[in-house]
Design a protein around this motif. Sequence first.
Motif, PDB file in Angstrom:
ATOM      1  N   ILE A 178      24.445  33.793  47.882  1.00 50.60           N
ATOM      2  CA  ILE A 178      25.489  34.193  47.618  1.00 50.60           C
ATOM      3  C   ILE A 178      26.649  35.973  47.944  1.00 50.60           C
ATOM      4  CG2 ILE A 178      27.977  33.581  46.640  1.00 50.60           C
ATOM      5  CD1 ILE A 178      27.045  30.862  45.961  1.00 50.60           C
ATOM      6  N   ASN A 179      26.045  36.279  46.467  1.00 51.55           N
ATOM      7  CA  ASN A 179      25.622  38.279  46.883  1.00 51.55           C
ATOM      8  C   ASN A 179      26.241  38.553  48.488  1.00 51.55           C
ATOM      9  OD1 ASN A 179      26.317  37.746  44.240  1.00 51.55           O
ATOM     10  ND2 ASN A 179      23.943  38.733  43.428  1.00 51.55           N
ATOM     11  N   ASN A 182      31.780  38.907  53.465  1.00 47.68           N
ATOM     12  CA  ASN A 182      33.521  38.652  54.488  1.00 47.68           C
ATOM     13  C   ASN A 182      33.764  40.037  52.961  1.00 47.68           C
ATOM     14  OD1 ASN A 182      33.043  35.904  55.113  1.00 47.68           O
ATOM     15  ND2 ASN A 182      31.263  36.127  54.216  1.00 47.68           N
ATOM     16  N   LYS A 183      33.536  41.081  53.143  1.00 51.02           N
ATOM     17  CA  LYS A 183      34.342  42.297  51.772  1.00 51.02           C
ATOM     18  C   LYS A 183      35.220  42.207  52.467  1.00 51.02           C
ATOM     19  CE  LYS A 183      32.767  46.035  48.626  1.00 51.02           C
ATOM     20  NZ  LYS A 183      32.045  47.077  48.466  1.00 51.02           N
ATOM     21  N   LYS A 184      35.114  42.190  53.522  1.00 52.24           N
ATOM     22  CA  LYS A 184      35.990  43.278  54.399  1.00 52.24           C
ATOM     23  C   LYS A 184      38.070  43.000  54.104  1.00 52.24           C
ATOM     24  CE  LYS A 184      34.890  46.194  57.559  1.00 52.24           C
ATOM     25  NZ  LYS A 184      34.588  46.581  59.401  1.00 52.24           N
ATOM     26  N   THR A 185      38.176  40.817  54.088  1.00 51.46           N
ATOM     27  CA  THR A 185      39.001  39.786  54.038  1.00 51.46           C
ATOM     28  C   THR A 185      38.725  39.534  52.908  1.00 51.46           C
ATOM     29  OG1 THR A 185      37.660  38.064  54.368  1.00 51.46           O
ATOM     30  CG2 THR A 185      38.748  39.571  56.499  1.00 51.46           C
ATOM     31  N   THR A 186      38.046  39.971  51.872  1.00 55.04           N
ATOM     32  CA  THR A 186      38.145  39.218  50.360  1.00 55.04           C
ATOM     33  C   THR A 186      39.412  40.253  49.293  1.00 55.04           C
ATOM     34  OG1 THR A 186      36.088  38.794  50.196  1.00 55.04           O
ATOM     35  CG2 THR A 186      36.141  38.721  48.442  1.00 55.04           C
ATOM     36  N   ALA A 187      39.514  39.104  48.301  1.00 52.77           N
ATOM     37  CA  ALA A 187      40.251  39.645  47.627  1.00 52.77           C
ATOM     38  C   ALA A 187      39.718  39.881  45.666  1.00 52.77           C
ATOM     39  CB  ALA A 187      42.440  39.395  47.236  1.00 52.77           C
ATOM     40  N   TYR A 227      33.446  38.247  41.780  1.00 52.98           N
ATOM     41  CA  TYR A 227      34.023  39.607  42.684  1.00 52.98           C
ATOM     42  C   TYR A 227      35.508  39.641  43.122  1.00 52.98           C
ATOM     43  CZ  TYR A 227      28.882  37.161  43.873  1.00 52.98           C
ATOM     44  OH  TYR A 227      27.913  36.946  43.485  1.00 52.98           O
ATOM     45  N   GLY A 228      35.020  41.127  43.543  1.00 56.23           N
ATOM     46  CA  GLY A 228      36.320  41.313  43.673  1.00 56.23           C
ATOM     47  C   GLY A 228      37.416  41.655  42.659  1.00 56.23           C
ATOM     48  N   TYR A 229      38.949  41.639  43.149  1.00 56.75           N
ATOM     49  CA  TYR A 229      39.849  42.223  42.253  1.00 56.75           C
ATOM     50  C   TYR A 229      41.125  41.123  41.863  1.00 56.75           C
ATOM     51  CZ  TYR A 229      37.807  46.929  42.687  1.00 56.75           C
ATOM     52  OH  TYR A 229      36.791  47.615  42.980  1.00 56.75           O
ATOM     53  N   ALA A 230      40.965  41.296  40.394  1.00 52.81           N
ATOM     54  CA  ALA A 230      42.699  40.752  40.502  1.00 52.81           C
ATOM     55  C   ALA A 230      43.578  41.041  40.567  1.00 52.81           C
ATOM     56  CB  ALA A 230      42.977  40.092  38.503  1.00 52.81           C
ATOM     57  N   ASP A 231      43.879  42.614  40.822  1.00 48.13           N
ATOM     58  CA  ASP A 231      44.926  42.964  41.582  1.00 48.13           C
ATOM     59  C   ASP A 231      43.916  44.320  41.898  1.00 48.13           C
ATOM     60  OD1 ASP A 231      47.123  44.643  41.949  1.00 48.13           O
ATOM     61  OD2 ASP A 231      48.041  44.591  39.704  1.00 48.13           O
ATOM     62  N   LYS A 232      43.878  43.929  43.500  1.00 44.02           N
ATOM     63  CA  LYS A 232      43.579  45.331  44.044  1.00 44.02           C
ATOM     64  C   LYS A 232      44.046  46.616  43.851  1.00 44.02           C
ATOM     65  CE  LYS A 232      42.457  44.264  48.339  1.00 44.02           C
ATOM     66  NZ  LYS A 232      42.419  43.632  49.656  1.00 44.02           N
ATOM     67  N   GLU A 233      45.868  46.774  43.644  1.00 41.73           N
ATOM     68  CA  GLU A 233      46.499  48.170  43.738  1.00 41.73           C
ATOM     69  C   GLU A 233      46.202  48.495  42.649  1.00 41.73           C
ATOM     70  OE1 GLU A 233      47.484  45.338  47.302  1.00 41.73           O
ATOM     71  OE2 GLU A 233      47.508  44.830  44.854  1.00 41.73           O
ATOM     72  N   ASN A 234      45.473  48.289  41.448  1.00 40.83           N
ATOM     73  CA  ASN A 234      45.247  48.826  39.967  1.00 40.83           C
ATOM     74  C   ASN A 234      43.807  48.482  39.640  1.00 40.83           C
ATOM     75  OD1 ASN A 234      48.602  49.525  39.584  1.00 40.83           O
ATOM     76  ND2 ASN A 234      48.803  47.797  39.639  1.00 40.83           N
ATOM     77  N   ASN A 235      43.370  48.551  40.914  1.00 44.30           N
ATOM     78  CA  ASN A 235      41.556  47.951  40.323  1.00 44.30           C
ATOM     79  C   ASN A 235      41.314  46.958  39.417  1.00 44.30           C
ATOM     80  OD1 ASN A 235      40.922  50.290  42.663  1.00 44.30           O
ATOM     81  ND2 ASN A 235      41.720  51.459  41.966  1.00 44.30           N
ATOM     82  N   ILE A 236      42.193  45.744  38.796  1.00 42.81           N
ATOM     83  CA  ILE A 236      41.636  45.856  37.470  1.00 42.81           C
ATOM     84  C   ILE A 236      41.171  44.447  38.351  1.00 42.81           C
ATOM     85  CG2 ILE A 236      43.021  43.600  36.650  1.00 42.81           C
ATOM     86  CD1 ILE A 236      45.353  44.723  36.364  1.00 42.81           C
ATOM     87  N   GLU A 237      39.238  43.982  38.545  1.00 44.16           N
ATOM     88  CA  GLU A 237      38.548  43.080  39.168  1.00 44.16           C
ATOM     89  C   GLU A 237      38.421  41.890  38.484  1.00 44.16           C
ATOM     90  OE1 GLU A 237      34.737  44.930  37.492  1.00 44.16           O
ATOM     91  OE2 GLU A 237      35.301  46.800  39.625  1.00 44.16           O
ATOM     92  N   VAL A 238      37.869  41.090  38.968  1.00 39.83           N
ATOM     93  CA  VAL A 238      37.858  39.651  38.512  1.00 39.83           C
ATOM     94  C   VAL A 238      36.545  39.298  37.607  1.00 39.83           C
ATOM     95  CG1 VAL A 238      37.628  37.676  39.409  1.00 39.83           C
ATOM     96  CG2 VAL A 238      38.898  38.424  40.433  1.00 39.83           C
ATOM     97  N   TYR A 260      34.869  30.684  51.119  1.00 43.24           N
ATOM     98  CA  TYR A 260      34.934  30.689  49.392  1.00 43.24           C
ATOM     99  C   TYR A 260      34.978  29.149  49.812  1.00 43.24           C
ATOM    100  CZ  TYR A 260      34.252  34.824  49.672  1.00 43.24           C
ATOM    101  OH  TYR A 260      33.740  36.881  50.494  1.00 43.24           O
ATOM    102  N   ASN A 261      35.968  28.969  49.523  1.00 43.12           N
ATOM    103  CA  ASN A 261      36.199  27.160  49.576  1.00 43.12           C
ATOM    104  C   ASN A 261      36.148  26.554  50.289  1.00 43.12           C
ATOM    105  OD1 ASN A 261      37.937  27.139  46.516  1.00 43.12           O
ATOM    106  ND2 ASN A 261      39.101  29.159  47.716  1.00 43.12           N
TER     107      ASN A 261
END
Length: 600
Positions: free
Chosen positions: A57-58, A64-69, A87-98, A378-379
């Motif tokens: 899964i990693n 699929n990194k380019k399209t993953t939020a 993985y990824g961000y809860a808020d990409k613009e403010n760099n808040i990671e999931v 993913y879903n």
Amino acid sequence: GVLVITLLNGYTEKMKRSKFLIILISLIIFWSNIGTVCAQEQTLPSGISASELKETINQYVEDNKKTTAGMAYAVFNGEQEIASGYYGYADKENNIEVDKDTVFEWGSASKLMVWVSVMQLVEQGKISLEADIKEYLPSDVFKNLNYDADITMIHLMNHSAGFQEDYTDLFVKDVDAYSNLEEAILEHQPEQIFEPGTMVAYSNWSTALAAYVVEKVSGMDYVEYVHANIFEPLGMEHSAIAMDLSDNEWVAEKRKELMSYDIAGNKLEDVFYYISLYPVGMCTSTLEDFETFAKGLMDENTVLFSNSDTWKEMFTPTDYYCGTEIGRNYHGMWMIPLGVQTIGHRGNTAGCSSYLLMNLESGIGTVVMTNQANESVYNIEMMELIYGEYTDEKYEIDKGNPQGIYKTARNFKVGPLKLLNLSYQGDLNEEDVFFVYSVGNPLSKIEYPYVDYYEITPSEMFVELAMLGVFILTFMISLIIMVVRGIREIVKKLKKTPKEKGVPYIYLAFATQLLILTFLTYGYISIMNYELAVTYQWAFAVVGILTVILCLLSVLGCYKTITIKERKKGYKVVNILVIINSFSMVVNIIYWNLFKFWAL
């Protein structure tokens, strides 16, 4: 000597106890390692070993990194977690990671709690799955029934109660739009367009109706019921289900931190909506709580039920694919065909997607959450890494060979939204796409998970498309003639030519048509923007009034064409064209129900 002996005996006893403790600890470590090895050596339904899953899964996420939020998942067997990740961000613009404190919206996976609640009340003898649900509800709930047949809880679970799609005010921006579930249920009651039990058409309103039954039978508000009978027994401390998430202040605050994105990873602005029928899609939680619910649902000895027989009944099919022994629905849970048969539910909101899937044979359960609308990487697709890929060979069924034209049963047959019901499916002979073809009784249909497609005749499709084409043409002709007549009037004014009698009628007819177009455009834009129905229903009411006026103008045009003899031939031609144009528009408005503002 006695002292020495005593000391030696004490030392010997200590040595014995130490050896015993060493042996006991060694055994614990040994069996723990054995358990870990067994877990690692377990092979998933897809053929991947449990120990390889996380790395697989990693890599899948990396690909699929380019399209993953943002994405979070967990795979488990019983109480043991096989793999999980954030993985990824809860808020990409403010760099808040999931991370473990990120909350996501469940969407329609929330419906699973409705069906658990129903089964709890069935267990208590307060609900019968075969009884007419009218026995549990006030008489004013059903205003748009068109069949005398009973509607049972089984029909609601199978999404076969026959109601058309309910879109109006499902997503709202105003938290005070509806004060409770009862008000939302009663305000917008969809038309019953199929006889109960004959057609599967996924229905949010039907499930909300089941939640309303839970309220009436239990005597508790649905939010209170879920907290007392699901959240608290399972220890789900980071979950909320209320329309405004006010039942868990921590969740409500964390939800404000979550941004949403489209499937390409682009930010979606202002897509948090309150769901008026909140039991069908408002649940919001952390991944851990979502996983806890899934584990509780899969456990035969779950605290959700007092008797394991209730759990066994819940995982028994309530609907089968026609002519097969393959369960289609399991008391509100759908069979999702992959490499093996899985049971669960997918969820989507305006900004999040989720999935909960279970395979009872292997004991493998999976939960996935993303902050992307209509997300499928993913879903849907990632599920094949866990449960394998669907192929026709694995299911060994005669799918049939559907020929002709089909339309989704999840549609609108009554009301202004009927105009949006113009999608068709032709001959279907695809391999490795799960469906079952059912002939007759009463309509031939293609059965998919979640929905049926029923057969229509070529003439029915032709009439619909022809009516739409004429509708568009009438507006185009109106605009063209208005422009031509306007230019002609300007030229006449410049030449100081005397005005012609009767011309104002033509302008009045065209003005009415353009007003109809204006109000329809306003109405549909409002619908697409999830505006409250009260802000645009009037526009369709005005369309109805203007239609009557246009009809009268058409009659007036006929009268003028017949009675006025001295007019030029060109005037009569224009007059006849206007009459035909106006009547065509009136017929279309009636055919597409564009005046039925009350059906929204």
